[in-house]
Design a protein around this motif. Sequence first.
Motif, PDB file in Angstrom:
ATOM      1  N   GLY A  40      50.731  46.679  34.151  1.00  0.00           N
ATOM      2  CA  GLY A  40      49.805  46.430  33.046  1.00  0.00           C
ATOM      3  C   GLY A  40      49.442  44.958  32.946  1.00  0.00           C
ATOM      4  N   HIS A  41      50.401  44.100  33.179  1.00  0.00           N
ATOM      5  CA  HIS A  41      50.213  42.646  33.244  1.00  0.00           C
ATOM      6  C   HIS A  41      51.455  42.073  33.925  1.00  0.00           C
ATOM      7  CE1 HIS A  41      52.524  43.266  29.532  1.00  0.00           C
ATOM      8  NE2 HIS A  41      53.084  42.093  29.804  1.00  0.00           N
ATOM      9  N   ALA A  42      51.313  40.876  34.476  1.00  0.00           N
ATOM     10  CA  ALA A  42      52.459  40.287  35.182  1.00  0.00           C
ATOM     11  C   ALA A  42      52.275  38.786  35.349  1.00  0.00           C
ATOM     12  CB  ALA A  42      52.628  40.938  36.553  1.00  0.00           C
ATOM     13  N   ARG A  43      53.406  38.122  35.524  1.00  0.00           N
ATOM     14  CA  ARG A  43      53.442  36.700  35.854  1.00  0.00           C
ATOM     15  C   ARG A  43      53.700  36.579  37.354  1.00  0.00           C
ATOM     16  NH1 ARG A  43      55.363  37.875  31.112  1.00  0.00           N
ATOM     17  NH2 ARG A  43      54.890  36.534  29.324  1.00  0.00           N
ATOM     18  N   ALA A  44      53.394  35.435  37.924  1.00  0.00           N
ATOM     19  CA  ALA A  44      53.605  35.219  39.361  1.00  0.00           C
ATOM     20  C   ALA A  44      55.055  35.486  39.742  1.00  0.00           C
ATOM     21  CB  ALA A  44      53.194  33.797  39.747  1.00  0.00           C
ATOM     22  N   GLU A  76      46.736  36.130  25.609  1.00  0.00           N
ATOM     23  CA  GLU A  76      47.326  36.771  24.435  1.00  0.00           C
ATOM     24  C   GLU A  76      48.740  37.309  24.715  1.00  0.00           C
ATOM     25  OE1 GLU A  76      45.149  40.015  26.697  1.00  0.00           O
ATOM     26  OE2 GLU A  76      44.792  37.906  26.251  1.00  0.00           O
ATOM     27  N   LEU A  77      49.100  37.435  25.990  1.00  0.00           N
ATOM     28  CA  LEU A  77      50.424  37.920  26.380  1.00  0.00           C
ATOM     29  C   LEU A  77      51.368  36.791  26.802  1.00  0.00           C
ATOM     30  CD1 LEU A  77      49.221  40.991  28.459  1.00  0.00           C
ATOM     31  CD2 LEU A  77      50.148  41.013  26.131  1.00  0.00           C
ATOM     32  N   ALA A  78      50.854  35.564  26.817  1.00  0.00           N
ATOM     33  CA  ALA A  78      51.659  34.412  27.254  1.00  0.00           C
ATOM     34  C   ALA A  78      52.671  34.021  26.181  1.00  0.00           C
ATOM     35  CB  ALA A  78      50.747  33.233  27.566  1.00  0.00           C
ATOM     36  N   ARG A  79      53.825  33.508  26.636  1.00  0.00           N
ATOM     37  CA  ARG A  79      54.871  33.065  25.723  1.00  0.00           C
ATOM     38  C   ARG A  79      54.565  31.685  25.133  1.00  0.00           C
ATOM     39  NH1 ARG A  79      58.937  35.543  29.914  1.00  0.00           N
ATOM     40  NH2 ARG A  79      58.093  33.871  31.161  1.00  0.00           N
ATOM     41  N   ASP A  80      53.865  30.869  25.935  1.00  0.00           N
ATOM     42  CA  ASP A  80      53.462  29.543  25.478  1.00  0.00           C
ATOM     43  C   ASP A  80      52.233  29.131  26.279  1.00  0.00           C
ATOM     44  OD1 ASP A  80      54.308  28.365  27.985  1.00  0.00           O
ATOM     45  OD2 ASP A  80      56.362  28.324  27.205  1.00  0.00           O
ATOM     46  N   ARG A  82      51.835  27.119  28.729  1.00  0.00           N
ATOM     47  CA  ARG A  82      52.019  26.964  30.181  1.00  0.00           C
ATOM     48  C   ARG A  82      52.227  28.294  30.889  1.00  0.00           C
ATOM     49  NH1 ARG A  82      56.941  23.574  30.718  1.00  0.00           N
ATOM     50  NH2 ARG A  82      57.417  24.693  28.823  1.00  0.00           N
ATOM     51  N   ASP A  83      52.532  29.332  30.135  1.00  0.00           N
ATOM     52  CA  ASP A  83      52.816  30.652  30.689  1.00  0.00           C
ATOM     53  C   ASP A  83      51.505  31.318  31.128  1.00  0.00           C
ATOM     54  OD1 ASP A  83      54.355  32.887  31.372  1.00  0.00           O
ATOM     55  OD2 ASP A  83      54.175  33.753  29.357  1.00  0.00           O
ATOM     56  N   ARG A  84      51.438  31.714  32.403  1.00  0.00           N
ATOM     57  CA  ARG A  84      50.226  32.365  32.915  1.00  0.00           C
ATOM     58  C   ARG A  84      50.540  33.832  33.192  1.00  0.00           C
ATOM     59  NH1 ARG A  84      46.851  28.814  37.008  1.00  0.00           N
ATOM     60  NH2 ARG A  84      45.191  29.957  36.008  1.00  0.00           N
ATOM     61  N   VAL A  85      49.850  34.687  32.453  1.00  0.00           N
ATOM     62  CA  VAL A  85      50.009  36.133  32.582  1.00  0.00           C
ATOM     63  C   VAL A  85      48.675  36.682  33.070  1.00  0.00           C
ATOM     64  CG1 VAL A  85      50.594  38.272  31.384  1.00  0.00           C
ATOM     65  CG2 VAL A  85      51.654  36.113  30.668  1.00  0.00           C
ATOM     66  N   TRP A  86      48.747  37.640  34.004  1.00  0.00           N
ATOM     67  CA  TRP A  86      47.553  38.193  34.636  1.00  0.00           C
ATOM     68  C   TRP A  86      47.449  39.682  34.366  1.00  0.00           C
ATOM     69  CZ3 TRP A  86      44.426  34.627  36.770  1.00  0.00           C
ATOM     70  CH2 TRP A  86      44.985  33.377  37.071  1.00  0.00           C
ATOM     71  N   LYS A  87      46.202  40.160  34.267  1.00  0.00           N
ATOM     72  CA  LYS A  87      45.948  41.590  34.109  1.00  0.00           C
ATOM     73  C   LYS A  87      44.730  41.956  34.951  1.00  0.00           C
ATOM     74  CE  LYS A  87      43.064  41.098  29.983  1.00  0.00           C
ATOM     75  NZ  LYS A  87      42.898  41.441  28.570  1.00  0.00           N
ATOM     76  N   SER A  88      44.581  43.238  35.219  1.00  0.00           N
ATOM     77  CA  SER A  88      43.433  43.722  35.989  1.00  0.00           C
ATOM     78  C   SER A  88      42.172  43.612  35.144  1.00  0.00           C
ATOM     79  CB  SER A  88      43.627  45.186  36.386  1.00  0.00           C
ATOM     80  OG  SER A  88      44.776  45.346  37.158  1.00  0.00           O
ATOM     81  N   VAL A  89      41.058  43.390  35.810  1.00  0.00           N
ATOM     82  CA  VAL A  89      39.769  43.427  35.132  1.00  0.00           C
ATOM     83  C   VAL A  89      39.426  44.899  34.924  1.00  0.00           C
ATOM     84  CG1 VAL A  89      37.300  42.944  35.406  1.00  0.00           C
ATOM     85  CG2 VAL A  89      38.980  41.228  36.070  1.00  0.00           C
ATOM     86  N   GLU A  90      38.993  45.231  33.728  1.00  0.00           N
ATOM     87  CA  GLU A  90      38.657  46.622  33.406  1.00  0.00           C
ATOM     88  C   GLU A  90      37.438  47.092  34.199  1.00  0.00           C
ATOM     89  OE1 GLU A  90      40.102  48.889  31.192  1.00  0.00           O
ATOM     90  OE2 GLU A  90      41.743  47.453  31.040  1.00  0.00           O
ATOM     91  N   GLY A  91      37.435  48.373  34.511  1.00  0.00           N
ATOM     92  CA  GLY A  91      36.277  48.994  35.131  1.00  0.00           C
ATOM     93  C   GLY A  91      36.400  49.143  36.637  1.00  0.00           C
ATOM     94  N   ALA A  92      35.561  49.985  37.154  1.00  0.00           N
ATOM     95  CA  ALA A  92      35.544  50.281  38.584  1.00  0.00           C
ATOM     96  C   ALA A  92      34.541  49.377  39.297  1.00  0.00           C
ATOM     97  CB  ALA A  92      35.167  51.744  38.797  1.00  0.00           C
ATOM     98  N   TRP A  93      34.697  49.297  40.603  1.00  0.00           N
ATOM     99  CA  TRP A  93      33.714  48.584  41.414  1.00  0.00           C
ATOM    100  C   TRP A  93      33.505  49.347  42.710  1.00  0.00           C
ATOM    101  CZ3 TRP A  93      35.610  46.152  45.946  1.00  0.00           C
ATOM    102  CH2 TRP A  93      36.988  45.971  46.001  1.00  0.00           C
ATOM    103  N   ASN A  94      32.290  49.254  43.239  1.00  0.00           N
ATOM    104  CA  ASN A  94      31.905  49.953  44.464  1.00  0.00           C
ATOM    105  C   ASN A  94      31.717  48.959  45.595  1.00  0.00           C
ATOM    106  OD1 ASN A  94      31.750  52.554  43.318  1.00  0.00           O
ATOM    107  ND2 ASN A  94      29.706  52.130  42.557  1.00  0.00           N
ATOM    108  N   ILE A  95      32.125  49.363  46.778  1.00  0.00           N
ATOM    109  CA  ILE A  95      31.928  48.510  47.953  1.00  0.00           C
ATOM    110  C   ILE A  95      30.466  48.475  48.356  1.00  0.00           C
ATOM    111  CG2 ILE A  95      32.475  48.263  50.416  1.00  0.00           C
ATOM    112  CD1 ILE A  95      35.296  49.200  49.735  1.00  0.00           C
ATOM    113  N   GLY A  96      29.776  49.574  48.247  1.00  0.00           N
ATOM    114  CA  GLY A  96      28.366  49.632  48.593  1.00  0.00           C
ATOM    115  C   GLY A  96      27.859  51.055  48.517  1.00  0.00           C
ATOM    116  N   SER A  97      26.551  51.191  48.502  1.00  0.00           N
ATOM    117  CA  SER A  97      25.905  52.501  48.456  1.00  0.00           C
ATOM    118  C   SER A  97      24.462  52.324  48.921  1.00  0.00           C
ATOM    119  CB  SER A  97      25.939  53.059  47.035  1.00  0.00           C
ATOM    120  OG  SER A  97      25.103  52.294  46.183  1.00  0.00           O
TER     121      SER A  97
END
Length: 196
Positions: A40-44, A76-80, A82-97
Amino acid sequence: MSDERPKPVHPDAKQATTEMLKAYAHPLRRRIAKVIAGRGHARAADIAADLDVPANSVSFHLRVLAEAGLIEEAPELARDRRDRVWKSVEGAWNIGSPEHPVADEVLGGVLMSALADDHIDLVRRVMAWVPEYVSGRTAEIHGTFAQSNLRLTEVEFRELERRIQEVMKEVQDAHDPDDPENRLWALDIIAADDTI
């Protein structure tokens, strides 16, 4: 024969940029993106521990994924500060069509090949587990392998694909991320018609 064009599976999906293709074509970056999606979210440091790779390497790849627009910081999920927390960008993406051709055909092919390799690895892992289940040595479900043969038009098939995606989103939205029984499930659905 119907003139109706098949509906896209993800009508609101973003079209992949060259930066997205380059970022996601790297195998470690795909693994990092899957860890983030699973947690759901994670730090390095969390990702480095999960993947058993150096944290500085993970940090570099996180920046590449973020610059490509595949992940984003979650302050919003960081402790302070300097804390870097990452999450996925919402939504789908297509390679091509046909409506939105990929900008770099070779790079699109490289990514599709890498995704196919990931899929083959998933199939191998499921097949290595299957003897435990079919023999009765375990009753826990850890995978599945199912086949269906359906006679459908292209429009009907695309509608089926869209509905499957819709159901998966509904289930994911209703899911409790704090449930201690959580496991990350990789789900590959394969389909091919009789012309290829």
